[in-house]
Write a protein that holds these residues in place. Structure first.
Motif: not given
Length: 137
Positions: A29-33, A40-41, A74-79
């Protein structure tokens, strides 16, 4: 006294998450979010053609604030979906690019953006029709 066996059975999982183990549900769910987040898109879609400087990225994503772009990156880098490369120049130059993993999202992101563009007028009309009807309630 009748025994209710149905109450003892675990609920049947259906839908797209049923394909994956239940203990992975929160992370999925976190990844889909993250992957489905509007910013992000748009950032992932903008990075499709290679590295982009921060200011060019901000100009290319309509409506995103500096704060939100920084947070999204930052979130995209974290993932592990985006890399950040700082060059020791004056003035400093920073570029963002998709990782190999991030590139695997491009088809889904592009399809979603294209779908939204294709159905923009129809959805706008539907919203207006719905909003007109909602005023009568």
């Amino acid at each position: 006294m009748a025994h209710d066996f149905q109450a003892e059975r675990p609920p049947v999982r259906t839908g797209p998450c049923a394909r994956w183990p239940a203990e992975q549900g929160d992370t999925i769910r976190q990844i889909v979010e993250r992957a489905g987040d509007k910013w992000s898109v748009l950032v992932i879609g903008t990075l499709e053609n290679g590295p982009v400087r921060y200011t060019d990225l901000q100009r290319s994503v309509p409506g995103i604030s500096q704060r939100m772009l920084t947070h999204t990156l930052r979130q995209l880098r974290r993932d592990g979906l985006v890399t950040r490369t700082a060059y020791p120049e004056v003035p400093p130059r920073v570029e963002y690019a998709l990782t190999e993993l991030g590139t695997t999202l491009l088809d889904a992101v592009t399809a979603l953006i294209d779908w939204a563009g294709t159905h923009h007028d129809e959805i706008t009309r539907n919203r207006a029709h719905y909003d007109d009807g909602a005023r009568g309630n």
